[in-house]
Structure formats: structure tokens, C-alpha cells
Design a protein around this motif. Structure first.
Motif, PDB file in Angstrom:
ATOM      1  N   LYS A   1       0.810  -1.220   0.000  1.00 45.78           N
ATOM      2  CA  LYS A   1       0.000   0.000   0.000  1.00 45.78           C
ATOM      3  C   LYS A   1       0.842   1.268   0.000  1.00 45.78           C
ATOM      4  O   LYS A   1       0.300   2.375   0.019  1.00 45.78           O
ATOM      5  N   SER A   2       2.165   1.134   0.013  1.00 48.39           N
ATOM      6  CA  SER A   2       3.042   2.308  -0.039  1.00 48.39           C
ATOM      7  C   SER A   2       4.340   1.953  -0.742  1.00 48.39           C
ATOM      8  O   SER A   2       4.710   0.768  -0.827  1.00 48.39           O
TER       9      SER A   2
ATOM     10  N   LYS B   1       8.868  11.248   3.917  1.00 48.62           N
ATOM     11  CA  LYS B   1       7.908  11.070   5.003  1.00 48.62           C
ATOM     12  C   LYS B   1       8.163  12.066   6.133  1.00 48.62           C
ATOM     13  O   LYS B   1       7.216  12.602   6.725  1.00 48.62           O
TER      14      LYS B   1
ATOM     15  N   PHE C   1       2.071  13.676   6.232  1.00 49.91           N
ATOM     16  CA  PHE C   1       0.720  13.260   5.860  1.00 49.91           C
ATOM     17  C   PHE C   1       0.610  12.878   4.383  1.00 49.91           C
ATOM     18  O   PHE C   1      -0.488  12.685   3.869  1.00 49.91           O
ATOM     19  N   ARG C   2       1.755  12.777   3.728  1.00 56.22           N
ATOM     20  CA  ARG C   2       1.751  12.375   2.315  1.00 56.22           C
ATOM     21  C   ARG C   2       1.357  10.908   2.201  1.00 56.22           C
ATOM     22  O   ARG C   2       1.826  10.059   2.950  1.00 56.22           O
ATOM     23  N   THR C   3       0.498  10.597   1.245  1.00 52.70           N
ATOM     24  CA  THR C   3       0.075   9.217   1.014  1.00 52.70           C
ATOM     25  C   THR C   3       0.449   8.789  -0.406  1.00 52.70           C
ATOM     26  O   THR C   3       0.563   9.618  -1.310  1.00 52.70           O
ATOM     27  N   SER C   4       0.634   7.493  -0.564  1.00 50.09           N
ATOM     28  CA  SER C   4       0.997   6.963  -1.877  1.00 50.09           C
ATOM     29  C   SER C   4      -0.240   6.879  -2.766  1.00 50.09           C
ATOM     30  O   SER C   4      -1.313   6.453  -2.324  1.00 50.09           O
ATOM     31  N   THR C   5      -0.074   7.271  -4.010  1.00 47.35           N
ATOM     32  CA  THR C   5      -1.156   7.195  -4.994  1.00 47.35           C
ATOM     33  C   THR C   5      -0.949   5.959  -5.862  1.00 47.35           C
ATOM     34  O   THR C   5       0.158   5.409  -5.915  1.00 47.35           O
TER      35      THR C   5
ATOM     36  N   SER D   1       3.251  -1.482   9.720  1.00 44.45           N
ATOM     37  CA  SER D   1       2.455  -2.624   9.269  1.00 44.45           C
ATOM     38  C   SER D   1       3.181  -3.940   9.553  1.00 44.45           C
ATOM     39  O   SER D   1       2.572  -4.920   9.984  1.00 44.45           O
TER      40      SER D   1
END
Length: 339
Positions: free
Chosen positions: A55-56, A124, A129-133, A303
Motif C-alpha cells: 500500500k506504499s 515522510k 501526511f503524504r500518502t501513496s497514490t 504494518s
């Protein structure tokens, strides 16, 4: 063809031998310890990662690292048996042609992914708060595939060009099995790998300078945070650069002179032996990376840590339940009175 001739290995140096006690006893024992610890830790890490979705970008890079480390560990038994001379000389030829190449192939893949992981950690720290697209995840997968293909393309000729007829005498030094162009290619690849290492070292150092600045800014914004909390954060963040410096820096100060001692007639026998021991000692530190990387997964990947702890808790609870049931069964297991 003059250039190729200049790279030819000095055949008279094949009589230059090293101390058998060190090369046949000490190093095989050290690698045996690494193999037992590494296969356990990385086997567990692979099991955990297969349960985690990609997920990242960070998890994608970690998954590639654990695969690389696992492949490296699988080469250890061949080196152990070959160096300890517990099998025939034929295995030594296989080590020179295949497993030794795989070892270096996976080493530089790990170095490249540690560089990418460090860049991701800086991003990071700078943008928490950056998320992977989906697009960035696809890019990370394409980049990972490109790294594996590129390193394989560099490494494959080292297997193919180690093609001289193997004898009990020439398998003692892998360079004696290489063709004339094989020696040239070996040295070229060595310089390319040195460039890979030094670029990644520079990237990691720069990223950690920037991460330190971000941590200091964060500390200034939250002065109320306690000392213990601050130390814990620093320990987690700096584990990558610590592992990198312990495992890879010493070897790369040794590798070029050692490679020259193998491909060119520029060193006396005593100097060759000194470089051999330095190379083997620092190579063991490089191999230690496979046992230290799982600590990176545990401390930096939430995770991974959660999945591992959940799995261990379930296993512990299951073991306790089985123990309780066994005790109950043993308590109820009374002899029947015959009628």
C-alpha cells in the motif's frame, strides 16, 4: 587486443596461498552463524510481508529488500562447504561461476533499495501526511523491476565468462577460471558497482542531514516532548544509516585494491594475502546486512511490526490454549473400574 592482454591474470600467482586455518575454519564458522540467524529472521520476515498489502512505496522497497537478502543467504551454504573444503573441488567451480555472482548481485540490489528507502523516509519526514497514490505505487514497482533487470544484466556475463576448464588447481582462485575478456568485464563491473555504492552513500548522507533538520524543526515545535521520546525517535530514524555504514562502507574501501590483485600482476604474495583477509573480513560484515535488515523492517514499518506482533500473540495464545487442554485431558484421563 592489447587492452585485454594487460588485464590477464598472472598465472604464477596461483601458487600464492593463504593461511588454511583462517580460510577453512574461522570464516566458514562465521558464515554458518549468519546463515542460521539470517534464514530464520528473513524467512519470518518474508512470511510477514506476504500478509501485508503493497500500500506504499516504502513497503514495496522493503519487500524487494527482503527477497534480495533471502537470495543472498541461500548462497552461504555453498561458500561454507567450499571454503571449508568439505566437498570436492567441483563445488568451488560452481561457487565461482554462480553463487558468488548471485551474492554480489543481491548485495548491490540491497544497497540500491536502502538508498530508495532512505529517500522515502526523508519524504515522510518532510511531508508526514503524504500518502501513496496508485500512480506512485506503479512507479515504485516499475523502478524495482528495472533495478533487478539492470543488475542481472550486469551480473550474467560474469557467469558466462567464467568459462575456462575447471581443474583442482585453478578453482582455488576464481579469476583463473575467467576468460581474458571475463577479467576485463569483472573489473568494469567492479567500477560500476563502486559508483552505485558511492552514489547511494552520498544520497543516504544527504537525506539524513535533511532528516536531522526536519527532526530538529519538529523538536522545536514540540518542546514539551520528553527526552526518552526524542531518543526513541532518533534511534528509529537513524537505523538505516547505521546498518549501511557497518555493513557496506568497510568492504568498498577494500574491494578495488583486492580486485586489482586478482586481475593484474601488481601485488606481491604477502600483499595479496593481506588484501584477501581484509576482503573476507569486510565481506562478512556485508553479509551481516541480511541479519540486520529485519531490524529496519521492525522499527520503521508499522504494518510489519503490527503483523509480526499479532502473529506472535496468536501463536503464544494458541500454545497456551493447547497446554491448558493437555493439562485438562491429563487430569480427566482416569482408569475405568472394571465391572
Amino acid at each position: 587486443m592489447k587492452v585485454i592482454t594487460n588485464f590477464s591474470y598472472p598465472r604464477n600467482n596461483s601458487n600464492c596461498t593463504s593461511d588454511n586455518r583462517i580460510s577453512q575454519v574461522i570464516f566458514p564458522l562465521l558464515y554458518t552463524v549468519l546463515f542460521l540467524v539470517g534464514i530464520t529472521m528473513n524467512g519470518l520476515a518474508m512470511w510477514v510481508f506476504f500478509k501485508i498489502s503493497s500500500k506504499s512505496n516504502f513497503i514495496i522497497f522493503l519487500k524487494n529488500t527482503v527477497i534480495s537478502d533471502f537470495l543472498m543467504i541461500l548462497t552461504f551454504p555453498f561458500k561454507i562447504l567450499s571454503d571449508a573444503k568439505l566437498v570436492s573441488w567441483v563445488l568451488r567451480g560452481f561457487v565461482c561461476q554462480v553463487t558468488q555472482v548471485v551474492f554480489y548481485f543481491t548485495m548491490y540490489i540491497s544497497i540500491l533499495f536502502l538508498g530508495l528507502i532512505t529517500i522515502d523516509r526523508y519524504q515522510k519526514a518532510a511531508s508526514p501526511f503524504r500518502t501513496s497514490t496508485p500512480r506512485s505505487l506503479l512507479g515504485a514497482k516499475i523502478l524495482s523491476t528495472a533495478i533487478w533487470i539492470s543488475m542481472f544484466a550486469l551480473s550474467l556475463p560474469n557467469m558466462i565468462l567464467t568459462n575456462k576448464k575447471q581443474t583442482p588447481k585453478n578453482v582455488k582462485k576464481c579469476a583463473l577460471l575467467k576468460s581474458e575478456f571475463g577479467l576485463v568485464w569483472h573489473e568494469i563491473v567492479n567500477y560500476i558497482c563502486q559508483v552505485i555504492f558511492w552514489i547511494n552513500l552520498a544520497v543516504i548522507v544527504v537525506c539524513y542531514i535533511l532528516i536531522s533538520k526536519e527532526l530538529y524543526k519538529s523538536y522545536k515545535r514540540t518542546r514539551s516532548a520528553g527526552k526518552a521520546s526524542k531518543k526513541t525517535v532518533n534511534l528509529k530514524v537513524f537505523i538505516i544509516i547505521t546498518v549501511f555504514f557497518i555493513c557496506f562502507v568497510p568492504f568498498h574501501f577494500t574491494r578495488i585494491p583486492y580486485t586489482l590483485s586478482q586481475t593484474r600482476d601488481v601485488f606481491e604474495c604477502s600483499a595479496q594475502n593481506t588484501l584477501f583477509y581484509l576482503k573476507e573480513s569486510t565481506l562478512w560484515l556485508t553479509s551481516l546486512n541480511a541479519c540486520l535488515d529485519p531490524f529496519i523492517y521492525f522499527f520503521l514499518c508499522k504494518s510489519f511490526r503490527k503483523s509480526l506482533l499479532d502473529m506472535l500473540c496468536k501463536h503464544t495464545a494458541s500454545a497456551e490454549l493447547r497446554a491448558q487442554m493437555k493439562e485438562q485431558n491429563e487430569g480427566d484421563d482416569t482408569d475405568e473400574t472394571p465391572l
